[in-house]
Each structure stands twice: as C-alpha cells, then as structure tokens.
Design a protein around this motif. Structure first.
Motif, PDB file in Angstrom:
ATOM      1  N   ARG A 123     -81.595  -9.730   9.976  1.00 29.56           N
ATOM      2  CA  ARG A 123     -80.781 -10.926   9.727  1.00 29.56           C
ATOM      3  C   ARG A 123     -80.389 -10.942   8.256  1.00 29.56           C
ATOM      4  NH1 ARG A 123     -78.943 -13.206  14.109  1.00 29.56           N
ATOM      5  NH2 ARG A 123     -78.857 -15.224  13.064  1.00 29.56           N
ATOM      6  N   TYR A 124     -79.480 -11.828   7.916  1.00 30.05           N
ATOM      7  CA  TYR A 124     -79.020 -11.916   6.532  1.00 30.05           C
ATOM      8  C   TYR A 124     -79.245 -13.335   6.022  1.00 30.05           C
ATOM      9  CZ  TYR A 124     -76.979  -7.368   7.388  1.00 30.05           C
ATOM     10  OH  TYR A 124     -76.824  -6.029   7.689  1.00 30.05           O
ATOM     11  N   TRP A 125     -80.150 -13.460   5.061  1.00 27.92           N
ATOM     12  CA  TRP A 125     -80.434 -14.758   4.459  1.00 27.92           C
ATOM     13  C   TRP A 125     -79.493 -14.993   3.288  1.00 27.92           C
ATOM     14  CZ3 TRP A 125     -86.465 -15.358   3.709  1.00 27.92           C
ATOM     15  CH2 TRP A 125     -87.052 -15.535   4.968  1.00 27.92           C
ATOM     16  N   THR A 126     -78.897 -16.181   3.248  1.00 33.50           N
ATOM     17  CA  THR A 126     -78.098 -16.559   2.081  1.00 33.50           C
ATOM     18  C   THR A 126     -78.791 -17.708   1.356  1.00 33.50           C
ATOM     19  OG1 THR A 126     -75.979 -17.435   1.278  1.00 33.50           O
ATOM     20  CG2 THR A 126     -76.588 -17.988   3.560  1.00 33.50           C
ATOM     21  N   PRO A 127     -79.229 -17.481   0.122  1.00 33.06           N
ATOM     22  CA  PRO A 127     -79.925 -18.543  -0.618  1.00 33.06           C
ATOM     23  C   PRO A 127     -78.984 -19.521  -1.308  1.00 33.06           C
ATOM     24  CG  PRO A 127     -79.937 -16.518  -1.879  1.00 33.06           C
ATOM     25  CD  PRO A 127     -79.264 -16.194  -0.584  1.00 33.06           C
ATOM     26  N   ASN A 128     -77.681 -19.225  -1.309  1.00 31.35           N
ATOM     27  CA  ASN A 128     -76.785 -20.130  -2.033  1.00 31.35           C
ATOM     28  C   ASN A 128     -75.477 -20.404  -1.302  1.00 31.35           C
ATOM     29  OD1 ASN A 128     -75.251 -17.757  -2.351  1.00 31.35           O
ATOM     30  ND2 ASN A 128     -74.535 -18.414  -4.363  1.00 31.35           N
ATOM     31  N   GLY A 129     -75.415 -20.071  -0.013  1.00 28.07           N
ATOM     32  CA  GLY A 129     -74.139 -20.243   0.683  1.00 28.07           C
ATOM     33  C   GLY A 129     -74.214 -21.055   1.948  1.00 28.07           C
ATOM     34  N   ASN A 130     -75.205 -21.937   2.049  1.00 29.23           N
ATOM     35  CA  ASN A 130     -75.424 -22.680   3.284  1.00 29.23           C
ATOM     36  C   ASN A 130     -74.213 -23.529   3.671  1.00 29.23           C
ATOM     37  OD1 ASN A 130     -76.779 -23.618   5.525  1.00 29.23           O
ATOM     38  ND2 ASN A 130     -78.057 -25.076   4.413  1.00 29.23           N
ATOM     39  N   HIS A 131     -73.632 -24.229   2.716  1.00 27.55           N
ATOM     40  CA  HIS A 131     -72.499 -25.101   3.031  1.00 27.55           C
ATOM     41  C   HIS A 131     -71.241 -24.296   3.367  1.00 27.55           C
ATOM     42  CE1 HIS A 131     -75.201 -27.922   0.918  1.00 27.55           C
ATOM     43  NE2 HIS A 131     -74.687 -28.799   1.752  1.00 27.55           N
ATOM     44  N   ARG A 132     -71.005 -23.211   2.640  1.00 26.02           N
ATOM     45  CA  ARG A 132     -69.857 -22.352   2.955  1.00 26.02           C
ATOM     46  C   ARG A 132     -70.023 -21.707   4.330  1.00 26.02           C
ATOM     47  NH1 ARG A 132     -70.300 -18.801  -2.173  1.00 26.02           N
ATOM     48  NH2 ARG A 132     -72.217 -19.990  -2.383  1.00 26.02           N
ATOM     49  N   LEU A 133     -71.254 -21.326   4.644  1.00 21.77           N
ATOM     50  CA  LEU A 133     -71.530 -20.719   5.949  1.00 21.77           C
ATOM     51  C   LEU A 133     -71.230 -21.704   7.078  1.00 21.77           C
ATOM     52  CD1 LEU A 133     -72.787 -18.463   7.718  1.00 21.77           C
ATOM     53  CD2 LEU A 133     -75.027 -19.499   7.260  1.00 21.77           C
ATOM     54  N   HIS A 134     -71.722 -22.937   6.944  1.00 17.79           N
ATOM     55  CA  HIS A 134     -71.502 -23.923   8.002  1.00 17.79           C
ATOM     56  C   HIS A 134     -70.041 -24.368   8.068  1.00 17.79           C
ATOM     57  CE1 HIS A 134     -75.874 -24.121   8.285  1.00 17.79           C
ATOM     58  NE2 HIS A 134     -75.720 -24.795   9.387  1.00 17.79           N
ATOM     59  N   ALA A 135     -69.369 -24.430   6.925  1.00 14.24           N
ATOM     60  CA  ALA A 135     -67.944 -24.776   6.940  1.00 14.24           C
ATOM     61  C   ALA A 135     -67.144 -23.693   7.668  1.00 14.24           C
ATOM     62  CB  ALA A 135     -67.436 -24.946   5.507  1.00 14.24           C
ATOM     63  N   SER A 136     -67.519 -22.433   7.445  1.00 13.86           N
ATOM     64  CA  SER A 136     -66.833 -21.331   8.129  1.00 13.86           C
ATOM     65  C   SER A 136     -67.075 -21.405   9.629  1.00 13.86           C
ATOM     66  CB  SER A 136     -67.321 -19.991   7.579  1.00 13.86           C
ATOM     67  OG  SER A 136     -66.988 -19.853   6.205  1.00 13.86           O
ATOM     68  N   ARG A 137     -68.311 -21.719  10.015  1.00 14.36           N
ATOM     69  CA  ARG A 137     -68.611 -21.857  11.442  1.00 14.36           C
ATOM     70  C   ARG A 137     -67.852 -23.032  12.056  1.00 14.36           C
ATOM     71  NH1 ARG A 137     -75.118 -20.676  11.098  1.00 14.36           N
ATOM     72  NH2 ARG A 137     -74.989 -18.409  11.320  1.00 14.36           N
ATOM     73  N   MET A 138     -67.725 -24.111  11.294  1.00 12.52           N
ATOM     74  CA  MET A 138     -66.987 -25.267  11.783  1.00 12.52           C
ATOM     75  C   MET A 138     -65.537 -24.904  12.084  1.00 12.52           C
ATOM     76  SD  MET A 138     -66.502 -28.997   9.936  1.00 12.52           S
ATOM     77  CE  MET A 138     -68.238 -29.406  10.118  1.00 12.52           C
ATOM     78  N   LEU A 139     -65.000 -23.975  11.299  1.00 15.28           N
ATOM     79  CA  LEU A 139     -63.614 -23.546  11.488  1.00 15.28           C
ATOM     80  C   LEU A 139     -63.489 -22.430  12.517  1.00 15.28           C
ATOM     81  CD1 LEU A 139     -62.421 -23.544   7.755  1.00 15.28           C
ATOM     82  CD2 LEU A 139     -61.985 -25.275   9.503  1.00 15.28           C
ATOM     83  N   GLY A 140     -64.614 -21.982  13.068  1.00 15.59           N
ATOM     84  CA  GLY A 140     -64.583 -20.959  14.103  1.00 15.59           C
ATOM     85  C   GLY A 140     -64.489 -19.539  13.588  1.00 15.59           C
ATOM     86  N   ALA A 141     -64.903 -19.295  12.350  1.00 19.44           N
ATOM     87  CA  ALA A 141     -64.803 -17.958  11.767  1.00 19.44           C
ATOM     88  C   ALA A 141     -65.693 -16.960  12.501  1.00 19.44           C
ATOM     89  CB  ALA A 141     -65.178 -18.003  10.285  1.00 19.44           C
ATOM     90  N   LYS A 142     -65.244 -15.701  12.551  1.00 15.46           N
ATOM     91  CA  LYS A 142     -66.003 -14.638  13.204  1.00 15.46           C
ATOM     92  C   LYS A 142     -66.897 -13.888  12.221  1.00 15.46           C
ATOM     93  CE  LYS A 142     -62.161 -13.820  16.427  1.00 15.46           C
ATOM     94  NZ  LYS A 142     -61.147 -12.819  16.881  1.00 15.46           N
ATOM     95  N   SER A 143     -66.491 -13.854  10.952  1.00 15.00           N
ATOM     96  CA  SER A 143     -67.232 -13.080   9.956  1.00 15.00           C
ATOM     97  C   SER A 143     -67.189 -13.795   8.617  1.00 15.00           C
ATOM     98  CB  SER A 143     -66.637 -11.670   9.820  1.00 15.00           C
ATOM     99  OG  SER A 143     -65.281 -11.749   9.388  1.00 15.00           O
ATOM    100  N   ILE A 144     -68.006 -13.302   7.697  1.00 13.27           N
ATOM    101  CA  ILE A 144     -68.063 -13.901   6.366  1.00 13.27           C
ATOM    102  C   ILE A 144     -68.332 -12.790   5.352  1.00 13.27           C
ATOM    103  CG2 ILE A 144     -70.556 -14.407   6.456  1.00 13.27           C
ATOM    104  CD1 ILE A 144     -69.888 -17.097   5.050  1.00 13.27           C
ATOM    105  N   VAL A 145     -67.673 -12.853   4.203  1.00 15.17           N
ATOM    106  CA  VAL A 145     -67.879 -11.830   3.181  1.00 15.17           C
ATOM    107  C   VAL A 145     -69.056 -12.241   2.304  1.00 15.17           C
ATOM    108  CG1 VAL A 145     -65.538 -10.909   3.127  1.00 15.17           C
ATOM    109  CG2 VAL A 145     -66.108 -12.913   1.748  1.00 15.17           C
ATOM    110  N   ALA A 146     -69.804 -11.235   1.846  1.00 11.31           N
ATOM    111  CA  ALA A 146     -71.045 -11.505   1.109  1.00 11.31           C
ATOM    112  C   ALA A 146     -71.262 -10.455   0.038  1.00 11.31           C
ATOM    113  CB  ALA A 146     -72.234 -11.522   2.071  1.00 11.31           C
TER     114      ALA A 146
END
Length: 336
Positions: A123-146
């Motif tokens: 799995r991939y833990w993000t220690p500083n991107g929780n809000h960006r991650l959930h905002a992307s999921r809210m918009l239905g994103a398939k992937s995220i750059v890291a």
C-alpha cells in the motif's frame, strides 16, 4: 522639577532572564544542495526494487531524481488511487476542507500538487496528502501523482512539511499520540526520548491521550502548565505510553473538578467563553514560580486538585473574569 528628575533616574525594569533561542544564521547564497544538472543526474544508485514494485502495483514511474537539498532519491510516480491511503496516525479529516479543495480542483480541471508517499506492505501511505486524496476520490479520479520516497521512516518525519492545513492543539496532539502508538504497533524499539524529534513536544503525548478518552476535552486551558512539567521519558515506548494514559486520566480528573466549578459560576450568572481558562489560571500555582525546576507532573496535578476543591465561587467577581480575557479558543473545544 524634582519629580521629573526622580522619574528620569528610576531604574529600568529588569528584562526576563529567560534565554532566547539563537537566531538561525542566514546561509550563504548557493552554498548548499545540488545544481539542476546534479538533480537530474543518473550517477546515483536509485531504488530499483521500488520501481519494480510500483509497476507491479499498477502504477507508472514518470521520473527519478535526487532532491535538490539533500540529494536523496525521489520517484515521481502515478499510483492507482485505491492503493493510496493516509498514514494511520495523522489528524482527522476536515470534510469542509475536502469539499472546498474538490470544488477548486474541479473548477481548474487539474491536479497540480503531488502527494508524498511511502510504500508499506503493498500500500502507499501519504503523510501529507489526506485532503487532496479524498478530494480526488470525491471527483472520481482513477489515479494520483505522488513523490514516492524509498525510506518508510520518512513518513514519521514528513509531517513537519505539512502545510495543507494549520494544526491546532487537538490535531497536533492526536497526531503525535497516534504516531507513538503506530511506532509501537510496528515493533519499533527504543525509548520515548529517542523519538522526541518526531513528537516535538512531550505535552502533546499526554494531551493526545486525553483527547482520545474525551474528544471534547479543552486542552488549551491546561497546555501551559502541562508543558512546564512534562518531559520525554527514558522508558521503552510501550511503557511510556502506559504512563501517558495514566497522566491523561489525571488530567481528566482535574478537568471534572474544573467543570464543576465552571457550572457553579454559571449558576451565579457569570457567563464567559473563558470561564474554564479563568478557573485553571486561578488554581495554577506554577504561574507564580520564578526560578528552579518545576514540581513533578503528579505533584502539580495533586496540588491543583486540592485548590479546585477549596475554590470559593462566592469570591469571584464579574470584573475578575472580565480582566481574564484570553487567547483564541480551539474550534473543537467546548467551554463547559
């Protein structure tokens, strides 16, 4: 004239004897780090195992470079969003912040701020991107750059770079106590004091344990004295956590006594958002201490509890509370 002369010759008020922290020296321009060519250079051993793992996990490596400050390897990758999750010890999600962020991202139709991530057991833990991650999921994103870092331990330290949303006392305290419990769960050996650079302040551990037991705890009123009597423990982390839980219980016992006094003051018609701060300040004998080491945590709480039991609400005047004032209250704290 004599009075004027006397005023002139009066001795100046002595300044606080508290030593100031030395100022950070300004670095010489271009004296540290890598040049642009060094950052892009391939003359460094990059984490091949991590690159292969990203591809096996369904992600893609976009680039590999060395960070310009310390020269550490960084993998710029795009990851399947369902394999990315926040670290288990960071602050709670702010739903309003997620909605505002999602609205802005949707309006711009772009995601321009990569999260930081470390790979942990597939799995991939993000220690500083929780809000960006959930905002992307809210918009239905398939992937995220890291920005993927090879060292898992960095996840415990990267919180210092988190500028996504300012911490308040509750968020920071919960973050620290969850981090400590996460270290124990991961089997990380060492004394509590060895992790002081991660926890920042020992009082956060005790206050975080109190918040776990009582989410509406008003830690802002108690933080000034807890900060004076707390220190990092020279105990193995599991034993230190047990001590933090015991001290949290003591603070909640004190809070119950203070809440009872506040309720009595309100019955007398005294109303103020700073009633709790006022009561704690009245029973906090440490504010009169000038020199010498402070008493122990338990001795301090014992004495404050004794003062709370003797507190005479009939002697409190409205103007006393008016002079109290106070700083801004924590948004999640309820003045009982």
């Amino acid at each position: 004239m004599a009075a004027k002369s006397a005023r002139k010759s009066a001795p100046a008020k002595s300044k606080s004897a508290t030593p100031r922290k030395p100022r950070r020296k300004k670095a010489e321009p271009k004296s540290r780090g890598l040049t642009a060519a060094d950052v892009a250079s391939e003359a460094v051993a990059f984490p091949d195992e991590l690159l292969q793992a990203v591809r096996q996990d369904g992600g893609q490596v976009l680039a590999v470079y060395r960070d310009p400050l310390g020269g550490h390897p960084v993998v710029f990758a795009v990851l399947p969003i369902d394999k990315v999750e926040p670290t288990p010890y960071q602050r709670d999600l702010s739903e309003p912040h997620v909605k505002r962020l999602a609205t802005a991202m949707e309006r711009l139709d772009r995601f321009l701020d990569p999260v930081i991530a470390v790979r942990v057991q597939g799995r991939y833990w993000t220690p500083n991107g929780n809000h960006r991650l959930h905002a992307s999921r809210m918009l239905g994103a398939k992937s995220i750059v890291a920005l993927l870092l090879p060292e898992e331990d960095v996840a415990y330290q990267i919180l210092a770079l988190n500028t996504e949303k300012a911490h308040n006392l509750k968020e920071r305290s919960l973050e620290v106590i969850r981090m400590a419990r996460g270290l124990v769960g991961a089997g990380r050996p060492g004394k509590e004091s060895a992790f002081g650079h991660l926890f920042e302040e020992p009082s956060f551990l005790t206050l975080g344990a109190a918040y776990e037991k009582r989410p509406r705890y008003s830690a802002g009123a108690y933080h000034p004295f807890v900060k004076q009597v707390e220190g990092f423990q020279e105990l193995p982390l599991p034993e230190a956590l047990a001590l933090r839980d015991e001290r949290a219980d003591r603070l909640l016992e004190l809070d119950d006594a203070v809440v009872a006094i506040v309720a009595a003051l309100k019955e007398r018609g005294l109303q103020s958002p700073y009633l709790k701060n006022f009561v704690v300040a009245r029973i906090n004998f440490l504010r009169f201490r000038k020199d010498g080491a402070p008493p122990t945590f338990d001795a301090t709480v014992d004495r404050m509890l004794a003062s709370a039991k003797r507190f005479n609400v009939d002697k409190v005047r409205r103007e006393d509370i008016g002079r109290m004032g106070g700083g801004p209250l924590e948004p999640d704290e309820e003045q009982a």
